[in-house]
Design an enzyme around this catalytic site. Structure first.
Site, PDB file in Angstrom:
ATOM      1  N   ALA A 135       0.839  -1.192   0.000  1.00 23.65           N
ATOM      2  CA  ALA A 135       0.000   0.000   0.000  1.00 23.65           C
ATOM      3  C   ALA A 135       0.874   1.240   0.000  1.00 23.65           C
ATOM      4  CB  ALA A 135      -0.942  -0.017   1.204  1.00 23.65           C
ATOM      5  N   ALA A 138       2.972   1.155   3.621  1.00 27.17           N
ATOM      6  CA  ALA A 138       3.642  -0.057   4.106  1.00 27.17           C
ATOM      7  C   ALA A 138       3.338  -1.224   3.176  1.00 27.17           C
ATOM      8  CB  ALA A 138       3.181  -0.374   5.526  1.00 27.17           C
ATOM      9  N   GLN A 139       4.009  -2.350   3.426  1.00 26.00           N
ATOM     10  CA  GLN A 139       3.688  -3.571   2.713  1.00 26.00           C
ATOM     11  C   GLN A 139       3.638  -4.733   3.702  1.00 26.00           C
ATOM     12  OE1 GLN A 139       6.855  -3.669  -0.206  1.00 26.00           O
ATOM     13  NE2 GLN A 139       8.060  -5.155   0.958  1.00 26.00           N
ATOM     14  N   VAL A 140       2.997  -5.823   3.272  1.00 24.70           N
ATOM     15  CA  VAL A 140       2.743  -6.960   4.160  1.00 24.70           C
ATOM     16  C   VAL A 140       3.361  -8.218   3.564  1.00 24.70           C
ATOM     17  CG1 VAL A 140       0.959  -8.369   5.246  1.00 24.70           C
ATOM     18  CG2 VAL A 140       0.617  -5.905   4.999  1.00 24.70           C
ATOM     19  N   ASP A 290     -10.726   3.590   8.274  1.00 22.08           N
ATOM     20  CA  ASP A 290     -10.238   3.444   6.893  1.00 22.08           C
ATOM     21  C   ASP A 290     -10.814   2.168   6.292  1.00 22.08           C
ATOM     22  OD1 ASP A 290      -8.809   4.414   4.743  1.00 22.08           O
ATOM     23  OD2 ASP A 290      -6.931   3.467   5.311  1.00 22.08           O
TER      24      ASP A 290
END
Length: 509
Positions: A135, A138-140, A290
């Protein structure tokens, strides 16, 4: 930092929209008139060489917003949930901004984990996948714990994201200040306060320790909500830039084809999304701020799974009661009561006429309730209500901005699942239940009990406080004697003589 140098940033924003082709697409989506369209494009066209090129493989709007930075991406995420505003095609294009951004490298991700948690990835996790979602902030990654083998989601902030976001916020402040200077009438909307609120929310999102805390509180509040799940935080594997949660398997709530193939009833899901949000906002005063499609999944058993808790909303009990009474008044078409609530809460200046305000509210509500169920929109109601309150001098309420904005997003998600859902039929039982619990004999007794408890804590001090108040009341301080005009002139003359003498001595010396 909020100086005129931001003009370059704003010129570059317009130039990027023009260079990527997004300017025409956005103007078409918002149905901008020919005069304004020609003016905007003629202003930015000579500067399009200054614009960012972006990724040519992406559609124009996501390409421009991605190139411009995280704050613009956030804006695009909000628009992606509003197909009724920007059109279905644009909404689909913008949806890639939610969790399909270009990821940063595995080497950077592992370095961030070691820096934050003090141990290499290989010692903490038996497996560590490539990014499964990326996103704007951040990233997962999906991983399995080295000691137990349990599946977890590891969220990592983008390197340098704080500096990039600060640059965008800086430009937004400059725009807000410029608007206030050039358009005095806009000061009623307090654009600087709005940007300050947005900044506070986002800067909180850039500290994953706060997000971990938010996830834990949200999970505790909603543990008994049927059909809703919040993953548990793994505190020992979380820090400021890294956060670890239990892995949640499911279908993205924005993938209607996959939901249909899995046999889920999208009408039930749409009603549940809206009902859950209203319950969290009214019952708990703490809600997911969100709730777009990128932050919601549907598990195999039909539960809605929420994640990404960087933006949460909180409203106090009094504001909840006001908000519920306003919604309930519209549901019952009791416009007089809606008007009275606005005045009681101080939202509208007391020198305005309450009956005239009630008539204006009727003009807002009646056309909406006369529409087909698929066209009844709480977002449209809020928009019309804003126009009316503007005429009656209502100032922007910063404590309600987040709630109203999230309401618009949640309605967009629900509409994407079931375009023909009746918003008010879903909202009515939730609001009615809250009204019964918070406004009535039981609520009065509960409030009196809380008041008694507060007074009891200050019990030993009450006699002293009462005595001091009575003494001040019976012995008011003497009014200062007004200085006579001659005395004031004498002191001014003396001051002038002293200053003049000092200057004369300075010249002699």
């Amino acid at each position: 930092m909020r100086g005129p140098h931001n003009i370059i940033r704003l010129i570059r924003t317009g130039a990027t929209l023009e260079r990527t082709g997004a300017m025409k697409v956005i103007l078409d989506a918002f149905d901008v008139g020919p005069f304004l369209r020609a003016t905007l494009r003629s202003l930015v066209w000579p500067f399009q060489w200054l614009g960012y090129k972006g990724d040519p493989a992406m559609p124009p709007a996501p390409r421009a917003l991605t190139a411009l930075g995280p704050a613009y991406i956030k804006f695009g995420q909000i628009l992606s949930t509003r197909p009724d505003v920007v059109g279905d095609d644009m909404a689909v294009q913008l949806r890639v901004l939610q969790d399909k951004m270009p990821p940063f490298s595995m080497a950077e991700a592992k370095a961030e984990i070691q820096r934050e948690l003090g141990m290499p990835v290989e010692k903490l996790f038996s497996t560590f996948s490539a990014p499964v979602a990326a996103a704007s902030l951040a990233q997962v990654h999906k991983a399995h714990l080295a000691d137990t083998g349990e599946a977890v989601a590891v969220k990592i902030l983008r390197p340098g994201i704080e500096r990039a976001f600060r640059r965008d916020i800086d430009a937004f402040y400059f725009v807000a200040r410029t608007i206030e200077v050039l358009s005095p009438s806009s000061r009623r909307l307090r654009p600087m306060d709005v940007i300050a609120h947005f900044e506070g929310v986002v800067m909180g999102e850039l500290d994953l320790r706060l997000e971990s805390s938010a996830a834990a509180e949200f999970a505790a509040n909603t543990k008994d909500d049927a059909g809703f799940t919040v993953p548990q935080v793994r505190w020992h594997l979380s820090g400021r830039r890294v956060m670890t949660l239990d892995w949640a398997e499911g279908i993205g709530i924005g993938d209607n084809a996959a939901l249909d193939a899995a046999g889920h009833d999208r009408r039930v899901l749409a009603n549940r999304v809206l009902g859950l949000f209203l319950n969290h906002a009214l019952r708990d005063g703490y809600f997911h701020g969100d709730m777009h499609q990128g932050n919601l999944k549907v598990s195999a058993n039909g539960d809605i799974i929420a994640y990404d808790f960087g933006i949460m909303g909180r409203i106090d009990e009094y504001t909840r009661r006001v908000y519920a009474e306003i919604l309930f008044g519209f549901i019952r078409k009791d416009y007089q009561r809606v008007a009275e609530v606005h005045f009681e809460a101080g939202y509208v200046p007391p020198n305005r006429d309450v009956d005239e305000f009630a008539r204006a509210l009727r003009a807002v509500g009646e056309p909406i309730f006369g529409m087909d169920a698929s066209r009844i929109s709480m977002a449209r109601l809020l928009s019309y209500l804003f126009e009316v309150t503007e005429r009656f001098g209502m100032e922007t309420r910063t404590e309600l901005i987040h709630l109203q904005r999230t309401m618009v997003v949640v309605e967009g998600v629900a509409r994407s699942l079931d375009p023909r859902m009746n918003i008010w039929e879903v909202a009515k039982p939730v609001v009615e239940d809250y009204i019964k619990q918070s406004i009535g004999p039981k609520a009065l007794l509960r409030d009196l009990g809380r008041t008694a408890m507060i007074l009891s804590r200050f019990g030993p001090q009450l006699p002293r406080l009462a005595e001091q108040a009575l003494i001040r009341l019976n012995n008011p301080p003497p009014e200062p004697k007004p200085q006579r005009g001659i005395a004031r002139l004498s002191w001014m003359a003396l001051g002038g003589v002293l200053v003049g003498g000092a200057m004369w001595l300075g010249q002699i010396i």
